[in-house]
Design an enzyme around this catalytic site. Sequence first.
Site, PDB file in Angstrom:
ATOM      1  N   ASP A  49     -69.423 -18.155  30.747  1.00 10.96           N
ATOM      2  CA  ASP A  49     -70.862 -17.881  30.706  1.00 10.96           C
ATOM      3  C   ASP A  49     -71.669 -18.903  31.495  1.00 10.96           C
ATOM      4  O   ASP A  49     -72.442 -18.560  32.384  1.00 10.96           O
ATOM      5  CB  ASP A  49     -71.353 -17.844  29.248  1.00 10.96           C
ATOM      6  CG  ASP A  49     -70.755 -16.697  28.460  1.00 10.96           C
ATOM      7  OD1 ASP A  49     -70.507 -15.643  29.055  1.00 10.96           O
ATOM      8  OD2 ASP A  49     -70.524 -16.864  27.246  1.00 10.96           O
ATOM      9  N   ARG A 129     -73.488 -26.622  17.079  1.00  8.61           N
ATOM     10  CA  ARG A 129     -74.614 -26.177  17.899  1.00  8.61           C
ATOM     11  C   ARG A 129     -75.897 -26.996  17.686  1.00  8.61           C
ATOM     12  O   ARG A 129     -76.552 -27.380  18.654  1.00  8.61           O
ATOM     13  CB  ARG A 129     -74.884 -24.686  17.669  1.00  8.61           C
ATOM     14  CG  ARG A 129     -73.751 -23.780  18.133  1.00  8.61           C
ATOM     15  CD  ARG A 129     -73.362 -24.063  19.571  1.00  8.61           C
ATOM     16  NE  ARG A 129     -72.392 -23.115  20.081  1.00  8.61           N
ATOM     17  CZ  ARG A 129     -71.239 -23.458  20.637  1.00  8.61           C
ATOM     18  NH1 ARG A 129     -70.907 -24.732  20.731  1.00  8.61           N
ATOM     19  NH2 ARG A 129     -70.419 -22.546  21.117  1.00  8.61           N
ATOM     20  N   ASP A 158     -74.937 -17.947  17.967  1.00 12.19           N
ATOM     21  CA  ASP A 158     -75.246 -19.223  18.605  1.00 12.19           C
ATOM     22  C   ASP A 158     -76.636 -19.261  19.219  1.00 12.19           C
ATOM     23  O   ASP A 158     -77.265 -20.319  19.280  1.00 12.19           O
ATOM     24  CB  ASP A 158     -74.198 -19.548  19.668  1.00 12.19           C
ATOM     25  CG  ASP A 158     -72.916 -20.099  19.070  1.00 12.19           C
ATOM     26  OD1 ASP A 158     -72.960 -20.522  17.902  1.00 12.19           O
ATOM     27  OD2 ASP A 158     -71.884 -20.126  19.760  1.00 12.19           O
ATOM     28  N   SER A 210     -62.589 -15.016  24.106  1.00 10.10           N
ATOM     29  CA  SER A 210     -63.769 -15.861  23.969  1.00 10.10           C
ATOM     30  C   SER A 210     -63.413 -16.973  22.996  1.00 10.10           C
ATOM     31  O   SER A 210     -63.071 -16.706  21.842  1.00 10.10           O
ATOM     32  CB  SER A 210     -64.949 -15.038  23.439  1.00 10.10           C
ATOM     33  OG  SER A 210     -66.069 -15.869  23.219  1.00 10.10           O
TER      34      SER A 210
END
Length: 440
Positions: A49, A129, A158, A210
């Site tokens: 990404d 995060r 996220d 992922s």
Amino acid sequence: MQIIQKNSIKTFDRKGKLFYNLEKIFKDEMKMEKQQIKKVVLAYSGGLDTSIIIPWLKENYDGCEVIAVAGNVGQADELDGLEEKAIKTGASKIYILDLTDDYVDNYIIPTMKAGAKYEEYYLGTSHARPCIAKALVDIAKKEKADAIVHGCTGKGNDQVRFELTIKRFAPEMKIIAPWREWSIKSREEEIEYAEKHNVPLKINKETNYSKDKNLWHLSHEGLDLEDTGNEPQYEKDGFLEMGVSPIKASDKPTYVELEFDKGVPVAIDGEKTSAKNIILKLNKLGGENGIGIIDIVENRLVGMKCRGVYETPGGAILYKAHSVLESVCLDKYTMHEKEKLAITFGELVYNGQWFTPLREALSAFVDKTQEKVSGKVKLKLYKGNIINAGVWSKYSLYSEEIATFGESDYNQKDAAGFINLFGLPLTVQVKLDAINGENK
């Protein structure tokens, strides 16, 4: 039928009545807004990404300056070559921040002390995060950036975790989420975009799980795992990265002893060291013994269910050891209330609400409960199992003298009076029902 004047925000209907083309206005405003973005800070991992986001930003935000920020939360070899890759793909500079101690001490350990999980999930991505996002804000302010960019999809959790943290520390900061803007619809299309723009990748369309990795865990999503009828390929080389499957684990058990002080791990096998080092050592021991592998379908914050395979070898051991110690150090009502609140704590972490008054209040409660959670726990690790092998604490509320099946000072006759009083409401209710003819 409408007659629209080209390049105009004015639109006329058949009768000549004027009204405004709101879509055109919106697009013009968006274009002007993009032109005002001169410098951005990108949450950069070097994964699929964020790798393609750099050239995409250059194309869609008038060649804006992109500053990459990689938060090191223990993803190890994933950081290799990150600086060269970021610069090569268009970033003006990159910060690689060592957040490992901050992550362990201020996020992992408070969550572990709370005994908080989300469903069966040990929250490995969830509490990383806010740690990374807070550091992003610091760099964005230092660099006087116009926006912060992240690579989270519009389907995931996220995006919420990053953005709630950014809103907490920089509420005025613009946030750019390319997945909510671009026309790319899948990871396959991302790979095609990367190949077209000469962005180097370590994956291909066949190995395109992922993943999220840090010193606490590794997650796997996508590909064959999207079909809940498929068994994960635990025995396939390269699928598991933090350890082996229980089938491939050693036939001999491994013992490990952990020491805690006020709920915080302070030693492993008699060696005093930091909580971070303890987790890293437990990862090795747990991985070798097939510990901490879970396959779950979880309820995402955005409403859908999602399947993931998680590896949390050291975390699973640490949670177990801490729970065993609490079983002897906490009184019944404190333990039961703490277990209830652990669900709320876990939901807050999962939902990105780390920097909220409630989470902070719950942490204060947890810290109070941990004042006497000190002692040692011995565990046996064997083929995916964590087996209690002993617990010792000077604050233990367990009394062998009272609990023994042998002779003790406990007066068993006292139990009769206790039961009479404990059952008094039931006795009163039965008598009342008899008077009213309601006995069954």
